[in-house]
Design a protein around this motif. Structure first.
Motif, PDB file in Angstrom:
ATOM      1  N   THR A   1     -51.465 -55.164  21.635  1.00 23.20           N
ATOM      2  CA  THR A   1     -51.646 -54.064  22.575  1.00 23.20           C
ATOM      3  C   THR A   1     -52.317 -52.926  21.819  1.00 23.20           C
ATOM      4  OG1 THR A   1     -49.775 -54.640  23.991  1.00 23.20           O
ATOM      5  CG2 THR A   1     -50.434 -52.326  23.962  1.00 23.20           C
TER       6      THR A   1
ATOM      7  N   THR B   1     -57.987 -58.149  23.086  1.00 21.60           N
ATOM      8  CA  THR B   1     -56.539 -58.121  22.987  1.00 21.60           C
ATOM      9  C   THR B   1     -55.982 -59.461  22.513  1.00 21.60           C
ATOM     10  OG1 THR B   1     -56.379 -58.693  25.334  1.00 21.60           O
ATOM     11  CG2 THR B   1     -56.237 -56.339  24.745  1.00 21.60           C
TER      12      THR B   1
ATOM     13  N   THR C   1     -52.710 -53.791  27.332  1.00 19.65           N
ATOM     14  CA  THR C   1     -51.834 -54.893  26.959  1.00 19.65           C
ATOM     15  C   THR C   1     -52.478 -56.264  27.051  1.00 19.65           C
ATOM     16  OG1 THR C   1     -50.963 -55.228  29.192  1.00 19.65           O
ATOM     17  CG2 THR C   1     -49.879 -53.560  27.822  1.00 19.65           C
TER      18      THR C   1
ATOM     19  N   VAL D   1     -52.863 -49.067  21.638  1.00 18.09           N
ATOM     20  CA  VAL D   1     -52.202 -47.848  22.108  1.00 18.09           C
ATOM     21  C   VAL D   1     -53.039 -46.647  21.692  1.00 18.09           C
ATOM     22  CG1 VAL D   1     -50.087 -46.473  22.054  1.00 18.09           C
ATOM     23  CG2 VAL D   1     -49.959 -48.976  21.862  1.00 18.09           C
TER      24      VAL D   1
ATOM     25  N   CYS E   1     -51.726 -62.039  20.437  1.00 13.17           N
ATOM     26  CA  CYS E   1     -51.868 -60.925  21.374  1.00 13.17           C
ATOM     27  C   CYS E   1     -51.506 -59.598  20.704  1.00 13.17           C
ATOM     28  CB  CYS E   1     -50.963 -61.117  22.582  1.00 13.17           C
ATOM     29  SG  CYS E   1     -51.575 -62.298  23.806  1.00 13.17           S
TER      30      CYS E   1
ATOM     31  N   THR F   1     -48.081 -57.885  20.096  1.00 21.68           N
ATOM     32  CA  THR F   1     -47.227 -58.219  21.242  1.00 21.68           C
ATOM     33  C   THR F   1     -47.401 -59.697  21.577  1.00 21.68           C
ATOM     34  OG1 THR F   1     -49.000 -57.329  22.671  1.00 21.68           O
ATOM     35  CG2 THR F   1     -47.093 -55.914  22.277  1.00 21.68           C
TER      36      THR F   1
ATOM     37  N   CYS G   1     -46.407 -61.389  33.919  1.00 25.36           N
ATOM     38  CA  CYS G   1     -46.835 -61.491  32.533  1.00 25.36           C
ATOM     39  C   CYS G   1     -47.734 -62.702  32.400  1.00 25.36           C
ATOM     40  CB  CYS G   1     -45.639 -61.612  31.585  1.00 25.36           C
ATOM     41  SG  CYS G   1     -44.699 -63.138  31.785  1.00 25.36           S
TER      42      CYS G   1
ATOM     43  N   ALA H   1     -51.777 -47.635  27.070  1.00 23.31           N
ATOM     44  CA  ALA H   1     -51.579 -48.866  26.318  1.00 23.31           C
ATOM     45  C   ALA H   1     -52.296 -49.994  27.034  1.00 23.31           C
ATOM     46  CB  ALA H   1     -50.098 -49.188  26.175  1.00 23.31           C
TER      47      ALA H   1
END
Length: 224
Positions: free
Chosen positions: A142, A80, A153, A144, A140, A133, A162, A151
């Motif tokens: 995500t 990710t 993340t 899906v 970064c 994202t 976060c 998803a």
């Protein structure tokens, strides 16, 4: 970290039925304790094609054993983002199995597949769509699932929190709706969010000087 809104949860065997032509998704959530990293193994139960998300170098033997036991063919080892708290296992998995490594183009890291917005990683009758994202790191993304039921993340969004944003805290399961209602950071104004993140004064990750350079080389530490 996994966000889910799928009503039917996985069975004890790790199977969940996905919409469309009787597809069956196999999913395993795996944990590495020293960095508190969750790794996700997804596979098309029909074809055996699989993808692994955010593997960790120290747990590659476990992952290889699980792939053998389930009779799966690993197509992609995907990250990710470029992690600072552990060395990715994608390079070791690539060396052992011949799968393709994948990471965001914006991360600046090397990989067989350098991903951008709208790209897909296909495994059997399933695909993971790439959604940038940035925030925790500039690279970064995500991932899906193609039916929008899941998803992944990374650290861009955590359960009730976060990832830190000063250079690059729990992971379990949640939903987008829950986080919109209960994540205190998502309820802040943009200015208040920036102020909060700037005053956290979090310590430097213990493995940062090892992990980031290694992860920029797909986790392979003994190659130039």
């Amino acid at each position: 970290m996994l966000l889910r809104r799928l009503a039917s949860v996985a069975t004890a065997r790790g199977l969940a039925t996905a919409p469309g032509a009787g597809r069956q998704l196999l999913m395993r959530q795996l944990f590495e304790a020293s960095s508190c990293t969750y790794t996700y193994l997804l596979a098309d139960a029909g074809s055996g094609d699989a993808v692994i998300i955010d593997p960790v170098l120290e747990t590659v033997p476990r992952d290889l054993q699980l792939l053998r036991e389930l009779g799966l063919t690993l197509r992609y080892a995907a990250n990710t983002h470029c992690h600072a708290d552990h060395v990715t296992g994608s390079g070791a998995l690539r060396r052992a199995l011949g799968c393709a490594s994948a990471i965001s183009r914006a991360s600046g890291a090397c990989a067989d597949v350098r991903l951008g917005e709208g790209d897909e990683l296909r495994f059997g009758s399933f695909a993971l769509r790439v959604l940038p994202t940035p925030g925790h790191t500039p690279g970064c993304v995500t991932f899906v699932l193609d039916d929008s039921s899941m998803a992944f993340t990374g650290d861009a969004l955590l359960v009730r929190g976060c990832g830190r944003t000063d250079f690059q805290q729990g992971h379990t399961m949640t939903t987008v709706g829950e986080e919109r209602l209960h994540n205190p950071r998502l309820r802040l104004s943009p200015d208040d969010f920036v102020a909060l993140m700037e005053r956290l004064q979090l310590p430097r990750p213990r493995l940062m000087d090892l992990a980031v350079p290694a992860n920029l080389r797909c986790g392979i530490q003994d190659e130039p």
